[in-house]
Design a protein around this motif. Structure first.
Motif, short mmCIF file in Angstrom:
data_model
loop_
_atom_site.label_atom_id
_atom_site.label_comp_id
_atom_site.label_asym_id
_atom_site.label_seq_id
_atom_site.Cartn_x
_atom_site.Cartn_y
_atom_site.Cartn_z
N LEU A 106 -24.36 -16.41 4.99
CA LEU A 106 -24.28 -17.17 3.73
C LEU A 106 -25.37 -16.70 2.77
O LEU A 106 -25.15 -16.54 1.57
CB LEU A 106 -24.40 -18.67 4.00
N ASP A 107 -26.56 -16.46 3.34
CA ASP A 107 -27.68 -15.99 2.51
C ASP A 107 -27.35 -14.63 1.89
O ASP A 107 -27.55 -14.43 0.69
CB ASP A 107 -28.93 -15.90 3.39
N ALA A 108 -26.82 -13.72 2.70
CA ALA A 108 -26.48 -12.39 2.18
C ALA A 108 -25.39 -12.50 1.11
O ALA A 108 -25.43 -11.81 0.08
CB ALA A 108 -26.00 -11.50 3.33
N LEU A 109 -24.42 -13.39 1.33
CA LEU A 109 -23.32 -13.52 0.38
C LEU A 109 -23.80 -14.09 -0.94
O LEU A 109 -23.37 -13.66 -2.02
CB LEU A 109 -22.20 -14.37 0.99
N GLY A 110 -24.72 -15.06 -0.87
CA GLY A 110 -25.31 -15.60 -2.11
C GLY A 110 -26.00 -14.48 -2.88
O GLY A 110 -25.81 -14.32 -4.09
N LYS A 111 -26.74 -13.69 -2.14
CA LYS A 111 -27.53 -12.61 -2.74
C LYS A 111 -26.65 -11.56 -3.43
O LYS A 111 -26.97 -11.09 -4.52
CB LYS A 111 -28.31 -11.94 -1.61
N ILE A 112 -25.55 -11.19 -2.80
CA ILE A 112 -24.76 -10.09 -3.37
C ILE A 112 -23.68 -10.55 -4.35
O ILE A 112 -23.20 -9.76 -5.15
CB ILE A 112 -24.10 -9.20 -2.28
N LEU A 113 -23.30 -11.84 -4.29
CA LEU A 113 -22.14 -12.25 -5.09
C LEU A 113 -22.46 -13.20 -6.25
O LEU A 113 -21.75 -13.20 -7.25
CB LEU A 113 -21.09 -12.93 -4.20
N VAL A 114 -23.47 -14.03 -6.10
CA VAL A 114 -23.62 -15.13 -7.05
C VAL A 114 -24.64 -14.80 -8.14
O VAL A 114 -25.80 -14.52 -7.84
CB VAL A 114 -24.02 -16.43 -6.32
N SER A 115 -24.19 -14.83 -9.38
CA SER A 115 -25.09 -14.70 -10.53
C SER A 115 -25.15 -16.04 -11.25
O SER A 115 -24.26 -16.89 -11.07
CB SER A 115 -24.57 -13.66 -11.52
N ARG A 116 -26.19 -16.20 -12.08
CA ARG A 116 -26.35 -17.45 -12.83
C ARG A 116 -25.07 -17.79 -13.60
O ARG A 116 -24.49 -16.93 -14.26
CB ARG A 116 -27.52 -17.28 -13.79
N GLY A 117 -24.64 -19.04 -13.46
CA GLY A 117 -23.48 -19.52 -14.21
C GLY A 117 -22.14 -19.19 -13.56
O GLY A 117 -21.11 -19.66 -14.04
N ASP A 118 -22.13 -18.41 -12.50
CA ASP A 118 -20.85 -18.13 -11.83
C ASP A 118 -20.26 -19.43 -11.28
O ASP A 118 -20.99 -20.23 -10.69
CB ASP A 118 -21.07 -17.19 -10.62
N ARG A 119 -18.95 -19.56 -11.43
CA ARG A 119 -18.31 -20.75 -10.85
C ARG A 119 -18.06 -20.52 -9.36
O ARG A 119 -17.41 -19.56 -8.96
CB ARG A 119 -16.99 -21.03 -11.57
N VAL A 120 -18.64 -21.39 -8.54
CA VAL A 120 -18.46 -21.33 -7.09
C VAL A 120 -17.78 -22.63 -6.67
O VAL A 120 -18.31 -23.72 -6.94
CB VAL A 120 -19.82 -21.16 -6.37
N ALA A 121 -16.60 -22.51 -6.05
CA ALA A 121 -15.85 -23.71 -5.67
C ALA A 121 -16.20 -24.13 -4.25
O ALA A 121 -16.22 -23.29 -3.34
CB ALA A 121 -14.35 -23.44 -5.80
N VAL A 122 -16.48 -25.41 -4.09
CA VAL A 122 -16.82 -25.95 -2.76
C VAL A 122 -16.06 -27.24 -2.54
O VAL A 122 -15.71 -27.94 -3.50
CB VAL A 122 -18.34 -26.22 -2.62
N GLU A 123 -15.82 -27.55 -1.26
CA GLU A 123 -15.19 -28.83 -0.94
C GLU A 123 -16.13 -29.97 -1.33
O GLU A 123 -17.35 -29.82 -1.29
CB GLU A 123 -14.90 -28.91 0.56
#
Ligand SMILES: Cc1ncc(COP(=O)(O)O)c(C=O)c1O
Length: 403
Positions: A106-123
Motif C-alpha cells: 500500500l505504501d509503494a502504491l501511494g508513492k507511485i500513483l497518488v498525486s495531490r488532488g487525485d480522486r481515490v475511491a474507498v469504501e
C-alpha cells in the motif's frame, strides 16, 4: 530550533494516529479488548517455525541472511503461484512481487500513483492503514456506498461517471472494519464496471482464508487481471511479525512498485521470506489454516450469540462469514467515540467506527468489534457489559431521523 519547520509538506498529512492514542488504554490490566485488529498469538505455528529454521539453515546457509532481489526470494515467488491460483489469481513467479506485509505494498502504491488532488475511491468505511499510506500524497477521497453485500456497484459507477478516479481501493472479502463480503453477483458487476471505465483497483485480501461458513469466492482479480493489483499477506495465516506480503499487479505498475520499494527497504527480509516459502512448500499451510479457523470459529459464534442476546434492538450489526470483525451501528444518535471512555471505565474496549471513514468526524454511531483475540468467555462478558453501557447511553436519546 523548531524541527517542525523542517518537515516536508506531505508530513503535515500524516496525522498522528488518534486511534493508537485511544487504544493505549486497552493494554491496562483487566480490560477485555474487542478493539484489537491482530491475530491471536496462540495461533502462531511456533514448532513448525523451529523446524523450518533448521531446514533453511541447512539448505541455504548464509544465503538466507544475504541481500536479495527487490522482487522477492525466488523460492517464495515460485511457491506463491499455486497458492494464488487457488484464489483465482493466475500469475507466474515473475508476476509476484514480495512486499513487507501488504502494508508495504500500500505504501509503494501511494508513492507511485497518488498525486495531490487525485480522486481515490474507498469504501465507506475502509481500512485505516490504506488511508495512512495514501494521506501524505494529498488525495481527494471519494467514498463508495456499501451495504451488507459490500460496495454498491451503482455507487462506483456514479463516482466514475462524475470525474476521473485515479485509484479504487477495495477489501472485497471479510472487510476490515465491517466483516462484509462482496457477493459473487456484485464481483461480476464491479469487474464489468472497472473494465468499461478502464479503472485501476487495489484488491486487498488479507482475510480470505479465515472463512467460518459458506463457500469461498474467487478473487475479483480473476475477472479483471489487467485492472487489478491483488494484495495478499502471511500476517493472518502464519504470523504478522514476519512482515511478508505479496502483490500481483499489471507489469508497468509492478515495475514502479519495485523502484519504490528499492528506496524503502531494498527488499523484504530474506530469512523471513524463506520461512514463508517453506511454510507453503512443506504443505504446513494446509494444516495451519484449518487450525486457525477452528481456533476462531467458536469465538466468532460466541460474538454473534452474545450480540443477539444482549445488544439493544436499536443497534444493528453485520453478519460476516469470516475474518476478524463485526461492525455495529446504532440507529440512535449516539457518539460512540465519547461512549468509548465509559466502556473502558467498565473494562471493555472497542474501536469507534468514525476512524474508518475518509471524512473525519462522521459516522459517530458506529463501532468495530474484534472476536479473534479474546476467548469465548471473555467475548460473552465483554459484549454483555458493552450492552449495559449502550443501554444506559441510549436512555433518553432520540431516535435518529430516518434510521
Ligand atoms: C485490510 C488490511 N490490509 C492490510 C493490512 C496490513 O497487513 P500486513 O501489512 O500485516 O500484511 C491489514 C492489517 O490488519 C488489513 O486489515
Amino acid at each position: 530550533m523548531s524541527h517542525e519547520e523542517l518537515l516536508a509538506g506531505r508530513t503535515a498529512h500524516m496525522e498522528s494516529n488518534a486511534i493508537r492514542e485511544i487504544l493505549k488504554v486497552t493494554a491496562q490490566p483487566g480490560v477485555i479488548s474487542l478493539a484489537g485488529g491482530i491475530p491471536a498469538p496462540e495461533s502462531f505455528p511456533v514448532d513448525a517455525i523451529a523446524r523450518f529454521t533448521s531446514v533453511i539453515l541447512q539448505r541455504y546457509g548464509g544465503r538466507a541472511f544475504q541481500y536479495d532481489l527487490t522482487e522477492g526470494f525466488r523460492p517464495l515467488r515460485e511457491a506463491l503461484v499455486p497458492f494464488l491460483a487457488r484464489k483465482g489469481v493466475k500469475t507466474s513467479p515473475d508476476g509476484v512481487l514480495v512486499t513487507s506485509g501488504s502494508q508495504g505494498a500500500l505504501d509503494a502504491l501511494g508513492k507511485i500513483l497518488v498525486s495531490r488532488g487525485d480522486r481515490v475511491a474507498v469504501e465507506a468505511p475502509t481500512y485505516l492503514g490504506a488511508l495512512s499510506a495514501f494521506n501524505p500524497y494529498g488525495p481527494e477521497y471519494v467514498e463508495l456506498a456499501t451495504d451488507e453485500e459490500g460496495v454498491i456497484p451503482e455507487s462506483l459507477e456514479e463516482r466514475l461517471n462524475e470525474a476521473p478516479v485515479k485509484l479504487i481501493y477495495l477489501v472485497p472479502t471479510f472487510q476490515n472494519p465491517s466483516g462484509r463480503t462482496l457477493s459473487l453477483e456484485r464481483r461480476a458487476k464491479i469487474a464489468d464496471i472497472i473494465i468499461r471505465h478502464n479503472a485501476l483497483v487495489i484488491e486487498d485480501d488479507p482475510y480470505n482464508d479465515l472463512r467460518y461458513r459458506g463457500e469461498a469466492l474467487p478473487a475479483l482479480h480473476s475477472w479483471a487481471p489487467d485492472n487489478i493489483i491483488y494484495l495478499g499477506t502471511f500476517s493472518k495465516i502464519f504470523a504478522p511479525g514476519v512482515r511478508v506480503g505479496f502483490a500481483v499487479a499489471p507489469a508497468t505498475i509492478s515495475r514502479w512498485m519495485v523502484l519504490a520499494k528499492q528506496g524503502t527497504d531494498l527488499h523484504t527480509g530474506t530469512f523471513n521470506q524463506a520461512l514463508c516459502a517453506e511454510y507453503l512448500q512443506s504443505g504446513e499451510v494446509d494444516r495451519q489454516i484449518p487450525r486457525v479457523v477452528e481456533l476462531y470459529r467458536p469465538r466468532f459464534h460466541a460474538m454473534l450469540r452474545a450480540l443477539e442476546e444482549h445488544f439493544p434492538p436499536w443497534v444493528h450489526w453485520s453478519n460476516p462469514d469470516g475474518g476478524m470483525f463485526v461492525w455495529a451501528e446504532s440507529s440512535l444518535e449516539l457518539d460512540l467515540l465519547d461512549i468509548y471512555h465509559r466502556a473502558v471505565s467498565r473494562n471493555v474496549a472497542y474501536v469507534p467506527g468514525t476512524f474508518f471513514y475518509a471524512t473525519p468526524g462522521t459516522h459517530l454511531n458506529t463501532m468495530r468489534l474484534n472476536f479473534t483475540m479474546p476467548d469465548e468467555q471473555h467475548i460473552a462478558r465483554a459484549v454483555a457489559t458493552l450492552a449495559e453501557v449502550l443501554l444506559e447511553a441510549g436512555e433518553g436519546a432520540k431516535i435518529g431521523q430516518g434510521l
